[in-house]
Design a protein around this motif. Sequence first.
Motif, mmCIF file in Angstrom:
data_model
loop_
_atom_site.group_PDB
_atom_site.id
_atom_site.type_symbol
_atom_site.label_atom_id
_atom_site.label_comp_id
_atom_site.label_asym_id
_atom_site.label_seq_id
_atom_site.Cartn_x
_atom_site.Cartn_y
_atom_site.Cartn_z
ATOM 1 N N LEU A 43 0.803 -1.222 0.000
ATOM 2 C CA LEU A 43 0.000 0.000 0.000
ATOM 3 C C LEU A 43 0.834 1.269 0.000
ATOM 4 N N THR A 44 2.105 1.181 0.380
ATOM 5 C CA THR A 44 2.948 2.374 0.379
ATOM 6 C C THR A 44 3.793 2.485 -0.887
ATOM 7 N N SER A 45 3.615 1.575 -1.805
ATOM 8 C CA SER A 45 4.360 1.672 -3.057
ATOM 9 C C SER A 45 3.805 2.827 -3.895
ATOM 10 N N PRO A 46 4.640 3.471 -4.709
ATOM 11 C CA PRO A 46 4.176 4.592 -5.527
ATOM 12 C C PRO A 46 3.028 4.217 -6.473
ATOM 13 N N LYS A 47 3.073 3.021 -7.031
ATOM 14 C CA LYS A 47 1.993 2.607 -7.935
ATOM 15 C C LYS A 47 0.675 2.451 -7.191
ATOM 16 N N ALA A 48 0.720 1.883 -5.990
ATOM 17 C CA ALA A 48 -0.496 1.722 -5.196
ATOM 18 C C ALA A 48 -1.054 3.078 -4.787
ATOM 19 N N LYS A 49 -0.171 3.997 -4.401
ATOM 20 C CA LYS A 49 -0.620 5.335 -4.028
ATOM 21 C C LYS A 49 -1.268 6.040 -5.208
ATOM 22 N N ALA A 50 -0.673 5.920 -6.380
ATOM 23 C CA ALA A 50 -1.238 6.542 -7.573
ATOM 24 C C ALA A 50 -2.600 5.939 -7.906
ATOM 25 N N PHE A 51 -2.698 4.617 -7.798
ATOM 26 C CA PHE A 51 -3.959 3.938 -8.083
ATOM 27 C C PHE A 51 -5.042 4.363 -7.095
ATOM 28 N N LYS A 100 3.735 15.783 -2.115
ATOM 29 C CA LYS A 100 4.154 14.642 -1.302
ATOM 30 C C LYS A 100 4.832 13.585 -2.174
ATOM 31 N N ALA A 101 4.268 13.323 -3.345
ATOM 32 C CA ALA A 101 4.868 12.347 -4.254
ATOM 33 C C ALA A 101 6.251 12.810 -4.716
ATOM 34 N N ALA A 102 6.400 14.110 -4.944
ATOM 35 C CA ALA A 102 7.693 14.635 -5.389
ATOM 36 C C ALA A 102 8.735 14.509 -4.289
ATOM 37 N N ARG A 103 8.341 14.704 -3.042
ATOM 38 C CA ARG A 103 9.283 14.569 -1.922
ATOM 39 C C ARG A 103 9.725 13.128 -1.742
#
Length: 70
Positions: free
Chosen positions: A10-18, A65-68
Amino acid sequence: MNWALAAKILTSPKAKAFLGSSARHALTVGAGWLAAHDLLDPSKKETWVAAALLLLGWGWGLIEKAAREA
């Protein structure tokens, strides 16, 4: 599946984007449904402006947040 694996997924970038994209689409569909059933008055400009500012601020926060984290 244990909690550590679930947290990692759930903390992976793909999961966050989804999840973020899904939430955005759910809000859009919900607003459309409310307007179609006359539960959301499109003539109230102040409400629409406030909602737009809220969503823009929320989106901006997600991008920052994603950029950081990248």
